[in-house]
Scaffold this active site. Structure first.
Site, mmCIF file in Angstrom:
data_model
loop_
_atom_site.group_PDB
_atom_site.id
_atom_site.type_symbol
_atom_site.label_atom_id
_atom_site.label_comp_id
_atom_site.label_asym_id
_atom_site.label_seq_id
_atom_site.Cartn_x
_atom_site.Cartn_y
_atom_site.Cartn_z
ATOM 1 N N SER A 127 0.814 -1.220 0.000
ATOM 2 C CA SER A 127 0.000 0.000 0.000
ATOM 3 C C SER A 127 0.844 1.266 0.000
ATOM 4 C CB SER A 127 -0.924 0.013 1.221
ATOM 5 O OG SER A 127 -0.170 -0.088 2.422
ATOM 6 N N HIS A 148 -2.177 -2.872 -6.011
ATOM 7 C CA HIS A 148 -2.679 -2.614 -4.664
ATOM 8 C C HIS A 148 -4.200 -2.677 -4.624
ATOM 9 C CE1 HIS A 148 -3.421 0.456 -1.236
ATOM 10 N NE2 HIS A 148 -3.420 -0.785 -0.769
ATOM 11 N N GLU A 160 -4.925 0.055 -7.462
ATOM 12 C CA GLU A 160 -3.819 0.898 -7.909
ATOM 13 C C GLU A 160 -2.781 0.021 -8.608
ATOM 14 O OE1 GLU A 160 -3.220 4.600 -4.891
ATOM 15 O OE2 GLU A 160 -2.787 2.628 -4.047
ATOM 16 N N ASN A 198 -3.303 6.350 -0.449
ATOM 17 C CA ASN A 198 -2.817 6.510 0.923
ATOM 18 C C ASN A 198 -2.188 7.873 1.177
ATOM 19 O OD1 ASN A 198 -3.456 4.197 2.592
ATOM 20 N ND2 ASN A 198 -2.293 3.016 1.109
#
Length: 291
Positions: A127, A148, A160, A198
């Site tokens: 992540s 991800h 992702e 994130n």
């Protein structure tokens, strides 16, 4: 991709390393999409837990009329399990979904060098950790990439796709095509700490921990967030992500952007204080003197 004319390679089999919440979800997503899938973990107990998680995904859909018992049988028929990575020998893509720890991941990649076939793609479900840096430990840097997923995998559509400095266009195209095939929405992003999601999410999550450290209750923080309009509160979201994953990811993002972050040690203190597997913000008394 820099070259849109590049065609994806065919993918007939996928390997998933890790049978935890993420690994089992990723394995189930592939097997449910009629892809031959192998899921590997270190012991039979974890494999059994992973199989139950994968089965629960389909069972939950059967209960609401969106799947049938035949769907369950089909998924299980395509999902092979093992405690040995040797089952990855014929996998076209292997997705690593283990703990968010760079050193551990690199060690695993080095171990896969003699297992994967020469043209296999190795993807990480990381992540936050640099794909470019981890690629240095992968068998082939041009076929190493980030993929991800988000938890819970069966409900979250976004994936992702992170390309490192040496990731090839064909690798990107192949992983994007796989994500679409398993009914996900892929976005291709550059390799930087936290990638896209994130980097956006971290300040929100971190601020909730600072509020907790300053004396606000778990319930009050989540209540305020959901009242504002968030689909769930940051405390429940942290539990969903996993305290250990949140700690590792937080360290990566904080180190990358020290001028933009005010870190809180509260999660790490909770992990140190946790008895056994009791790793939930909702079940902890907040440790004293965390600041």
């Amino acid at each position: 991709m820099s070259n849109p004319s590049v065609k994806p390679r065919s993918v007939h089999s996928v390997g998933v390393l890790g049978a935890g919440f993420m690994g089992a979800g990723i394995a189930a997503a592939n097997a449910r999409s009629a892809i031959r899938t192998s899921m590997v973990d270190v012991d039979d107990a974890r494999i059994a837990d992973g199989l139950k998680r994968a089965s629960d995904v389909v069972m939950s859909r059967i209960k609401i009329g969106r799947a049938t018992p035949q769907d369950m049988a089909s998924m299980l028929a395509l999902l092979n399990t093992s405690t040995s990575t040797k089952v990855f020998a014929d996998s076209d893509i292997v997705i690593e979904a283990i703990t968010e720890n760079e050193a551990v991941k690199k060690e695993v990649y080095r171990g896969l060098a003699g297992v994967l076939k020469d043209d296999a793609i190795l993807a990480s479900n990381t992540s936050t950790i640099s794909i470019t840096r981890m690629a240095e430990s992968a068998p082939h840097q041009e076929r190493f990439i980030g993929m991800h997923f988000f938890n819970p995998v069966d409900r979250m559509e976004l994936v992702e796709v992170i390309r490192g400095e040496k990731t090839s266009d064909e690798t990107v195209a192949t992983v994007v095509a796989l994500a679409k095939r398993i009914r996900k929405t892929p976005i291709v992003v550059k390799d930087c700490a936290g990638f896209l999601v994130n980097r956006v999410l971290f300040p929100y999550m971190n601020e909730s921990l600072i509020l907790l450290q300053d004396g606000a209750s778990v319930e009050a923080i989540d209540r305020a967030a959901t009242k504002f309009g968030m689909p769930m509160g940051p405390m429940i979201l942290t539990d969903l992500v996993g305290l250990d994953t949140a700690v590792y990811a937080g360290k990566v993002v904080s180190k990358a952007y020290p001028d933009r972050t005010v870190t809180s040690p509260i999660l790490e203190e909770m992990l140190k204080a946790s008895p056994g597997d009791k790793k939930s913000l909702m079940k902890f008394d907040v440790p004293q003197n965390c600041g």
